[in-house]
Motif scaffolding. Structure first.
Motif, PDB file in Angstrom:
ATOM      1  N   ASP A   1       7.547  20.518  19.005  1.00  0.00           N
ATOM      2  CA  ASP A   1       6.469  19.569  19.308  1.00  0.00           C
ATOM      3  C   ASP A   1       5.942  18.885  18.042  1.00  0.00           C
ATOM      4  N   LYS A   2       5.642  19.651  17.008  1.00  0.00           N
ATOM      5  CA  LYS A   2       5.096  19.060  15.774  1.00  0.00           C
ATOM      6  C   LYS A   2       6.104  18.132  15.111  1.00  0.00           C
ATOM      7  N   LEU A   3       7.350  18.523  15.111  1.00  0.00           N
ATOM      8  CA  LEU A   3       8.388  17.688  14.505  1.00  0.00           C
ATOM      9  C   LEU A   3       8.478  16.350  15.221  1.00  0.00           C
ATOM     10  N   LEU A   4       8.505  16.379  16.544  1.00  0.00           N
ATOM     11  CA  LEU A   4       8.641  15.138  17.302  1.00  0.00           C
ATOM     12  C   LEU A   4       7.419  14.243  17.128  1.00  0.00           C
ATOM     13  N   LYS A   5       6.221  14.836  17.073  1.00  0.00           N
ATOM     14  CA  LYS A   5       5.012  14.035  16.883  1.00  0.00           C
ATOM     15  C   LYS A   5       4.952  13.423  15.489  1.00  0.00           C
ATOM     16  N   THR A   6       5.592  14.079  14.530  1.00  0.00           N
ATOM     17  CA  THR A   6       5.661  13.494  13.190  1.00  0.00           C
ATOM     18  C   THR A   6       6.626  12.318  13.159  1.00  0.00           C
ATOM     19  N   ILE A   7       7.706  12.417  13.930  1.00  0.00           N
ATOM     20  CA  ILE A   7       8.688  11.326  13.966  1.00  0.00           C
ATOM     21  C   ILE A   7       8.167  10.156  14.789  1.00  0.00           C
ATOM     22  N   CYS A   8       7.609  10.436  15.954  1.00  0.00           N
ATOM     23  CA  CYS A   8       7.121   9.398  16.870  1.00  0.00           C
ATOM     24  C   CYS A   8       5.644   9.627  17.134  1.00  0.00           C
ATOM     25  N   CYS A   9       4.822   8.640  16.792  1.00  0.00           N
ATOM     26  CA  CYS A   9       3.377   8.817  16.950  1.00  0.00           C
ATOM     27  C   CYS A   9       2.869   8.224  18.260  1.00  0.00           C
ATOM     28  N   ASP A  10       3.681   7.443  18.953  1.00  0.00           N
ATOM     29  CA  ASP A  10       3.227   6.869  20.218  1.00  0.00           C
ATOM     30  C   ASP A  10       4.434   6.565  21.096  1.00  0.00           C
ATOM     31  N   GLU A  11       4.156   6.024  22.267  1.00  0.00           N
ATOM     32  CA  GLU A  11       5.209   5.752  23.240  1.00  0.00           C
ATOM     33  C   GLU A  11       6.185   4.696  22.736  1.00  0.00           C
ATOM     34  N   THR A  12       5.687   3.716  21.959  1.00  0.00           N
ATOM     35  CA  THR A  12       6.565   2.669  21.424  1.00  0.00           C
ATOM     36  C   THR A  12       7.606   3.269  20.488  1.00  0.00           C
ATOM     37  N   ASP A  13       7.160   4.158  19.598  1.00  0.00           N
ATOM     38  CA  ASP A  13       8.096   4.826  18.686  1.00  0.00           C
ATOM     39  C   ASP A  13       9.127   5.645  19.467  1.00  0.00           C
ATOM     40  N   PHE A  14       8.643   6.409  20.436  1.00  0.00           N
ATOM     41  CA  PHE A  14       9.542   7.274  21.199  1.00  0.00           C
ATOM     42  C   PHE A  14      10.587   6.449  21.949  1.00  0.00           C
ATOM     43  N   LYS A  15      10.151   5.350  22.558  1.00  0.00           N
ATOM     44  CA  LYS A  15      11.075   4.482  23.295  1.00  0.00           C
ATOM     45  C   LYS A  15      12.132   3.901  22.351  1.00  0.00           C
ATOM     46  N   ARG A  16      11.702   3.418  21.172  1.00  0.00           N
ATOM     47  CA  ARG A  16      12.656   2.841  20.221  1.00  0.00           C
ATOM     48  C   ARG A  16      13.625   3.907  19.705  1.00  0.00           C
TER      49      ARG A  16
ATOM     50  N   LYS B   1       0.809  -1.217   0.000  1.00  0.00           N
ATOM     51  CA  LYS B   1       0.000   0.000   0.000  1.00  0.00           C
ATOM     52  C   LYS B   1       0.849   1.277   0.000  1.00  0.00           C
ATOM     53  N   GLN B   2       2.110   1.180   0.422  1.00  0.00           N
ATOM     54  CA  GLN B   2       2.890   2.399   0.648  1.00  0.00           C
ATOM     55  C   GLN B   2       3.104   3.181  -0.638  1.00  0.00           C
ATOM     56  N   VAL B   3       2.899   4.475  -0.562  1.00  0.00           N
ATOM     57  CA  VAL B   3       3.130   5.353  -1.703  1.00  0.00           C
ATOM     58  C   VAL B   3       4.593   5.782  -1.726  1.00  0.00           C
ATOM     59  N   ASP B   4       4.998   6.364  -2.841  1.00  0.00           N
ATOM     60  CA  ASP B   4       6.361   6.856  -2.969  1.00  0.00           C
ATOM     61  C   ASP B   4       6.557   8.002  -1.973  1.00  0.00           C
ATOM     62  N   PRO B   5       7.555   7.899  -1.086  1.00  0.00           N
ATOM     63  CA  PRO B   5       7.768   8.976  -0.105  1.00  0.00           C
ATOM     64  C   PRO B   5       7.973  10.342  -0.755  1.00  0.00           C
ATOM     65  N   GLU B   6       8.471  10.353  -2.007  1.00  0.00           N
ATOM     66  CA  GLU B   6       8.665  11.637  -2.683  1.00  0.00           C
ATOM     67  C   GLU B   6       7.344  12.366  -2.890  1.00  0.00           C
ATOM     68  N   CYS B   7       6.231  11.605  -2.866  1.00  0.00           N
ATOM     69  CA  CYS B   7       4.911  12.220  -3.051  1.00  0.00           C
ATOM     70  C   CYS B   7       4.402  12.852  -1.763  1.00  0.00           C
ATOM     71  N   ILE B   8       5.076  12.574  -0.655  1.00  0.00           N
ATOM     72  CA  ILE B   8       4.635  13.110   0.630  1.00  0.00           C
ATOM     73  C   ILE B   8       5.054  14.580   0.746  1.00  0.00           C
ATOM     74  N   GLU B   9       4.135  15.420   1.158  1.00  0.00           N
ATOM     75  CA  GLU B   9       4.430  16.826   1.381  1.00  0.00           C
ATOM     76  C   GLU B   9       4.386  17.076   2.884  1.00  0.00           C
ATOM     77  N   LEU B  10       5.543  17.358   3.468  1.00  0.00           N
ATOM     78  CA  LEU B  10       5.600  17.594   4.905  1.00  0.00           C
ATOM     79  C   LEU B  10       4.969  18.941   5.254  1.00  0.00           C
ATOM     80  N   ASP B  11       4.376  18.994   6.436  1.00  0.00           N
ATOM     81  CA  ASP B  11       3.787  20.231   6.923  1.00  0.00           C
ATOM     82  C   ASP B  11       4.880  21.306   7.028  1.00  0.00           C
ATOM     83  N   SER B  12       4.537  22.514   6.619  1.00  0.00           N
ATOM     84  CA  SER B  12       5.531  23.594   6.623  1.00  0.00           C
ATOM     85  C   SER B  12       6.074  23.855   8.033  1.00  0.00           C
TER      86      SER B  12
END
Length: 1179
Positions: free
Chosen positions: A972-987, A823-834
């Motif tokens: 805050d927004k940058l970190l929430k984009t990188i880690c969406c939950d506690e599992t991501d943050f811990k890893r 299902k994954q789309v090409d990451p180049e098609c992703i537009e990050l929030d300004s």
């Protein structure tokens, strides 16, 4: 990666350099910003450009014709096909609709006939009941006996009427009871019919002594009775003779209704005694008879009964029906009272008719006959039947019988009533095929037209290619020779002048050689060659390119060369300079051929300066996408003037070439030149001086020695800045005359806008991290992971007091999600929030500001480590074995490829967050580094000693500083984009801590722990443990070695890269020594220290990378470069250390003691650990 799905498995993020260049004004007219040229030259250049454009215009014209013809024809063909499809569809729709309506009408007629048959069968039973009543009406006075009742039964049975039991139930008073009982006893004594008579009236009576229980016992005295007096067949009656039906509570309302209304009355459904669902339901018909005219005032008192089995009723109706249908019978009486209650299923029967052929034995004629098969249907609610059946072929009919409402439902049981569409479809298909053939004919004609345009377009394209490869006169000569050879019939071309003798040996054919020399040569015509006496040749070579390319991916190397060479080509076309060839990173051009010109030296000087300026402008712009050191590339140019032989060496892959001493000398001018300088020979300098351009020249202070030429005096073109040009009245006068050119004075002025080197490094790191974040977002979207409003807890890391306590042997990476890969789309098609991009830029900029201006441990080195991490990750993602399988088509889909990559790389490729953590760790691993080893910090009593308990001071400090920075709410927004939950943050935290702490290669305890984990993960004697734990253990140790290898990657790259960073490390430690922070002069034993570092850390580390099998061809590359650099250092090390000291003596004014070996005789293996294992104190 869908696609894409494959993109998810490609190399690490690649930024498009063209996006950076779009912001620069680098069009063909851009050069007017750098020079003022002769108007005549520019006019001639415009004429040449117009000639070149003629081919391009012709190609475009043919392309436009092809496009127009294709669009027009395809539109018409599509229109014809659509109209044909519409006509075909309309025809089939109408025909099928009509056929379906006819079948539905036929079904309704036949279903109605079947329903009527059921109604008729019921009437037969009703008439039979009336007949029984009429026969027994005068039983008291006519002496009607049991034998007479049997005769009636036999008559009814012979008529084909199938019923379970027929009964005569008279109304008996209590006074009549004894006589009737006695008469029945006498009858059974005379005609024994089994022990089924109990000797008198019976009824449903209470069982004595058992309260609430009833049984068939002797009937108590009652005013009247309704006993079963006659019954046939007697075998089915059991002990029912003289059973008083009035004693049965639920029979009383039915008897009462029949007598009061004088109408037949049916009972509800029931199972006969001893029967069940397999036998079907039954009903009892109570008939009070029909009053005679003479008895209209006399109410009926007696009843005739018939027990009817529903399957028998349905079978009677279906026997005369000759088509296949399913019939269901429901009792809807209760539904008419309460619509919420469903009808009760009575029974169902399937009628299946099969055709077969039989042969008449008398006439021997073959006849077709129908065979009917009847089968009972299990009980099914009417609502379920409606859902199951086709609503258009669902017949339902209600009729009133015995004071009850019955519902007959008829449905088809086969395809007899499906519309016959075969002929319709064939006819419709023929209409469509006719339209399609017409469309194909139109497309065929179009292709013939397109083929013609393509032939003309290819001819124009070939002409354009040839015009670029060969000068016009050479091109015309080659075309004419080709025509002449084609017109010569029977002439053998390219005959070998060697003959094979009897022994299989080749010998020269002197006769053929003589013929070739005396005639027109081996190709049937004279060689294409010409002497050009007045030319200037340029050789331009990129300085530092070999080392730069050694740390880049192939696509980055070609991106740089294509952009630079394309820019040179544009300048050459404008200057009327002929490009000869490119050999690697060397660009060769000539001026003065094919058309001779007097100002060839001036033109080539201007061309060289244009290329110099353009090159520096481009590499600065490309540094933000191609990585650190791109802006450090230089250009070395050499010019020489003289005569040259030019021509085409015909044969396979023939091309235009230059020969002669001028070519060799021009090459020597380049190879003996200096970085960012244009060196010209004496001959070229004389031509420039004669043309009044002597002020362009600056004599070189030292003479050069050129191979085959001896000692030569050469010159550099004077490179003037704009301010110098403006201050010179002479130059202003020359500018007015159109004879001055301007180029930057030195590399320091070669900046793009106001960007600094630090800004370019920041932008490059932002681009790398942005691409990795896009991968995280794309994978999260593909896995449908919910983006929670997660607030990271930066203040809690378990029970750890410092980062080193958080180092874990196993980091759990996520399992492969094959569905997400699809299902994954090409990451180049992703537009990050300004806001996310803005926060990332601010974060990287602050990280850069937290690095000190150390020669080695600085932000530039961190960027170099980050680039090495990216390269190693790309090699992880594209290992050699899987790369070959992928290009051989061995994978059926992307999920299969992803699965094998996941297993091969221990899950690293499947987790974008892991890849981001590796790059982030590389960027912050030396944050706030003081330029001295941890041992110095401990000796100086740094506050970090107490804070981190004398363990990995610099490394733990870097982690804490970076984590404090991330904890700022502004990210805050940058970190929430990188880690969406506690599992991501811990890893993420675990990966960063393990990676940065792994760069402390001096801590023996950490090194021993890593070595033990490596052995546990990869040694053959490793103990068995769950597969998931083994995979995660391998992934963890591979990530640690990845960051270790990247931290010292300069030792495993090109020699010039190693020499650059080795010198910087020496300078950093030497400055610390001169400042009194180091006790030991680093120059003492530096050579042996580096050799030991190679022997006991770098080369073992490269072997480990090879052993784990994850890094593909990089493992060989690392080991090869490490071995080469070790040998080079052993040979050149002493001289290089002397040079380091000489270069930096002036800064300190002191000459330190020079000792290039350890007092103890050099390092030993005991001085190292981890890879057998760490490095020297200096490293």
């Amino acid at each position: 990666m869908s696609s894409s799905p494959a993109s998810a498995l490609s190399a690490p993020p690649r930024a498009d350099p063209r996006k950076e260049l779009m912001s620069l004004n680098l069009s063909n007219g851009d050069a007017t910003d750098f020079y003022v040229g002769d108007e005549a030259e520019m006019s001639h250049s415009a004429t040449n450009a117009a000639s070149t454009r003629s081919h391009e215009d012709e190609i475009k014209e043919h392309s436009m014709n092809i496009e127009k013809t294709t669009k027009r024809t395809m539109l018409m063909a599509a229109l014809v096909a659509i109209m044909g499809a519409a006509a075909s569809t309309s025809f089939m729709s109408l025909a099928i609709t009509n056929e379906r309506k006819e079948k539905e009408a036929l079904f309704v007629r036949r279903a109605a006939d079947l329903a009527k048959g059921i109604d008729d069968s019921w009437r037969d039973y009703e008439i039979a009941a009336l007949w029984i009543h009429e026969s027994c009406r005068d039983w008291r006075t006519s002496n009607y006996t049991r034998n007479d009742f049997r005769t009636l039964y036999e008559y009814l049975e012979s008529s084909g009427l199938d019923f379970f039991l027929m009964e005569w139930v008279p109304n008996i008073s209590h006074a009549e009871r004894p006589a009737i009982e006695n008469a029945m006893r006498d009858f059974f004594e005379e005609y024994p019919q089994g022990d089924n008579y109990r000797g008198g009236f019976t009824g449903n009576e209470p069982v004595p002594g058992e309260e609430g229980k009833f049984d068939q016992l002797e009937r108590s005295d009652q005013p009247f009775y309704f006993p079963i007096h006659f019954t046939e067949p007697w075998q089915n009656s059991g002990d029912g003779t003289h059973l008083d039906l009035w004693s049965i509570i639920y029979e009383q309302p039915i008897i009462q209704k029949a007598l009061e209304r004088v109408v037949p009355v049916l009972t509800p459904r029931f199972y006969l005694l001893g029967e069940g669902p397999a036998d079907g339901y039954s009903v009892v018909l109570y008939h009070p008879g029909k009053p005679l005219i003479s008895e209209h005032d006399t109410p009926p008192t007696d009843l005739s009964n018939i027990i009817i089995r529903i399957p028998a009723l349905l079978t009677r109706a279906a026997t005369a029906h000759g088509v296949s249908m399913g019939t269901y019978l429901y009792d809807s009486t209760i539904t008419t009272i309460d619509p919420e209650l469903p009808p009760e299923f009575m029974g169902g029967i399937n009628i299946e008719v099969h055709s077969s052929t039989v042969t008449n034995e008398t006439t021997q004629l073959v006849q077709e006959q129908d065979n009917r098969t009847l089968s009972m249907i299990p009980e099914i609610p009417l609502a379920d039947l409606e859902v199951k059946s086709n609503s258009k072929l669902f017949y339902q009919h209600n009729f009133f019988v015995g004071q009850r409402t019955w519902t007959v439902v008829v449905v088809p049981v086969d395809t007899s009533y499906e519309p016959g569409i075969t002929l319709v479809v064939v006819s419709g298909a023929m209409i469509f095929v006719a339209a399609l053939l017409l469309s194909i004919w139109m497309i065929h004609n179009m292709r013939r037209s397109i083929k013609m345009h393509r032939i003309l377009s290819e001819a124009a394209a070939e002409a354009a290619i040839v015009s670029n490869l060969f000068p016009p006169n050479v091109r015309e000569r080659m075309i004419q020779d080709a025509k002449n050879r084609n017109n010569q019939v029977g002439v053998s071309r390219k005959e070998d002048i060697f003959l094979k003798d009897g022994d299989g040996q080749h010998r020269l054919s002197e006769k053929k050689l003589s013929n070739y020399l005396s005639s027109e040569g081996i190709f049937g015509s004279k060689p294409i060659a010409e002497l050009h006496p007045y030319t200037t040749i340029l050789f331009a070579d990129l300085v530092g390119f070999t080392a730069w390319s050694s740390v880049r991916e192939p696509y980055q190397v070609f991106t740089l060369l294509e952009i630079l060479y394309h820019s040179y080509d544009n300048i050459a076309a404008r200057r009327r300079v002929f490009k000869v060839e490119t050999v690697g990173d060397c660009y060769v051009a000539v001026c003065g051929l094919p058309e001779g010109r007097k100002d060839h030296a001036i033109v080539m000087a201007r061309f060289a300066t244009d290329c110099m300026y353009r090159m520096h402008k481009l590499v600065k712009a490309l540094e933000t996408t191609l990585g650190p050191d791109t802006g450090d590339l230089g250009l070395r140019v050499g010019l020489h003037s003289g005569q040259v032989t030019a021509g085409v060496l015909r044969g396979d892959k023939g091309r235009f070439q230059l020969f002669g001493d001028t070519m060799n000398t021009a090459s020597r001018m380049e190879s003996t030149g200096l970085r960012n300088k244009i060196q010209v020979s004496q001959e070229t300098a004389d031509l420039l001086t004669a043309a009044g351009r002597g002020d362009w020249l600056v004599p070189r202070k030292d003479l050069i020695t050129a191979k085959g030429k001896g000692t030569l005096q050469t010159y550099f073109l004077k490179i003037l800045s704009r301010s110098q040009e403006e201050d010179s009245e002479e130059l202003a006068k020359r500018k007015a005359q159109g004879s001055v050119f301007l180029v930057p004075q030195d590399e320091g002025n070669l900046r793009v806008g106001d960007e600094t080197r630090m800004q370019r490094l920041v932008e490059w790191n932002v681009e790398v991290l942005s691409q990795l974040i896009k991968r995280i977002v794309a994978r999260r979207a593909a896995t449908d992971a919910e983006r929670k409003n997660y607030i990271a807890d930066f203040g809690s890391h378990g029970d750890a007091r410092m980062p080193l306590d958080e180092v874990v042997p196993i980091i759990k990476l996520p399992n492969l999600d094959s569905r997400a890969v699809q299902k994954q789309v090409d990451p180049e098609c992703i537009e990050l929030d300004s806001d996310v991009v803005g926060q990332l830029k601010d974060l990287v900029a602050k990280i850069a500001s937290m690095y000190h201006s150390n020669p080695f441990h600085n932000f530039e080195h961190a960027s170099h480590v980050c680039m090495s991490v990216q390269k190693m990750l790309s090699r992880i993602i594209n290992p050699k074995e899987i790369y070959l399988k992928k290009h051989q088509g061995d994978y059926e889909d992307e999920s299969q490829l992803a699965s094998e990559l996941h297993d091969h790389t221990f899950g690293i490729t499947s987790d974008p967050l892991t890849q981001f953590a590796c790059a982030f760790s590389a960027l912050i691993h030396d944050l706030d580094h003081g330029g001295v080893p941890n041992t110095v910090l401990m000796k100086e009593g740094s506050p970090l000693v107490q804070k981190y308990h004398q363990k990995s001071l610099a490394e733990q400090n870097s982690i804490d500083l970076a984590w404090e920075l991330l904890a700022d709410p502004s990210y805050d927004k940058l970190l929430k984009t990188i880690c969406c939950d506690e599992t991501d943050f811990k890893r993420f935290r675990e990966l960063v801590v393990n990676s940065v702490c792994a760069t402390d290669i001096m801590d023996k305890e950490l090194g021993a722990a890593r070595k033990a984990r490596w052995e546990l993960a990869f040694s053959e004697e490793a103990k068995e443990e769950p597969k998931e734990a083994t995979v995660n253990r391998k992934a963890t140790i591979v990530i640690e070695h990845l960051i270790q290898a990247s931290d010292v990657s300069h030792t495993m790259q090109h020699w010039h890269i190693y020499a650059k960073w080795n010198e910087r490390l020496f300078l950093e430690l030497y400055k610390a020594y001169k400042a009194g922070r180091l006790d030991k002069d680093p120059s003492i034993g530096w050579v042996e220290g580096e050799m030991g570092f190679f022997d006991f850390y770098i080369i073992p580390l490269a072997k480990k990378l090879f052993k784990c099998g994850v890094f593909g061809v990089s493992s060989d590359e690392f080991l090869n470069y490490a071995s080469i650099n070790r040998k080079e250092w052993e040979k050149k090390g002493p001289q290089m250390v002397q040079k380091y000291l000489k270069d930096y003596e002036a800064d300190y004014g002191v000459t330190p003691e020079r000792r290039l070996s350890y007092d103890s005789g050099g390092p030993t293996e005991d001085a190292w650990d981890e890879n057998s294992t760490t490095a020297s104190d200096n490293e």
